[in-house]
Design an enzyme around this catalytic site. Structure first.
Site, PDB file in Angstrom:
ATOM      1  N   HIS A  98      36.720  21.027 -17.662  1.00  0.00           N
ATOM      2  CA  HIS A  98      35.693  20.715 -18.377  1.00  0.00           C
ATOM      3  C   HIS A  98      34.728  19.566 -17.608  1.00  0.00           C
ATOM      4  CE1 HIS A  98      39.031  17.994 -19.382  1.00  0.00           C
ATOM      5  NE2 HIS A  98      37.964  17.331 -19.832  1.00  0.00           N
ATOM      6  N   HIS A 100      31.919  16.527 -18.662  1.00  0.00           N
ATOM      7  CA  HIS A 100      31.551  15.632 -19.481  1.00  0.00           C
ATOM      8  C   HIS A 100      29.947  15.165 -19.410  1.00  0.00           C
ATOM      9  CE1 HIS A 100      35.549  14.006 -20.673  1.00  0.00           C
ATOM     10  NE2 HIS A 100      35.598  14.211 -19.558  1.00  0.00           N
TER      11      HIS A 100
END
Ligand SMILES: [Zn+2]
Length: 136
Positions: A98, A100
């Site tokens: 992922h 941010h």
């Protein structure tokens, strides 16, 4: 396999979803550095950045750019950080790749603590050589 982000993709876990298409999803981080702190993931499970397929990588990075623009504009942010923690040493806690996107404000007082290193003589060239060897 127990993965909170796969559970979000499969609607087994709640999230404030911002965007979704066939390859990617974006949602708000439940523990934000600043309000609007968002996460972008590939829907397929990859435990880290290096595992992501070319197709999913392309889709993910396009969404990172699109969402960075939307987060910055929507929150009238002065800037933003884009980062991905990979490996325990780097602070990765959820092992589904992922990115941010963290909106930043001139007044937010948040600082990355950095202990900047220095290179000894020739060390810079030696390290560059090793990295270049593995780029081939
Ligand atoms: Zn997953």
């Amino acid at each position: 396999m127990n993965c909170i982000f796969c559970d979000i993709v499969n609607r087994l876990e709640n999230a404030e979803i911002l965007y979704e298409d066939n390859e990617t999803m974006a949602f708000l981080d439940i523990r934000p550095f600043n309000h609007g702190h968002s996460l972008v993931i590939p829907k397929n499970h990859y435990s880290n950045f290096l595992e992501v397929s070319n197709e999913d990588l392309s889709a993910m990075m396009k969404l990172v750019q699109k969402l960075a623009n939307s987060v910055k504009t929507s929150l009238n942010a002065d800037g933003y950080n884009i980062l991905s923690n990979n490996g325990i040493a780097a602070g990765q806690t959820i092992f589904h790749c992922h990115f941010h996107i963290i909106p930043r404000f001139n007044s937010d007082g948040f600082k990355f603590k950095m202990n900047l290193k220095e290179y000894e003589e020739n060390e810079m060239r030696e390290i560059a050589f090793k990295i270049k060897e593995n780029l081939k």
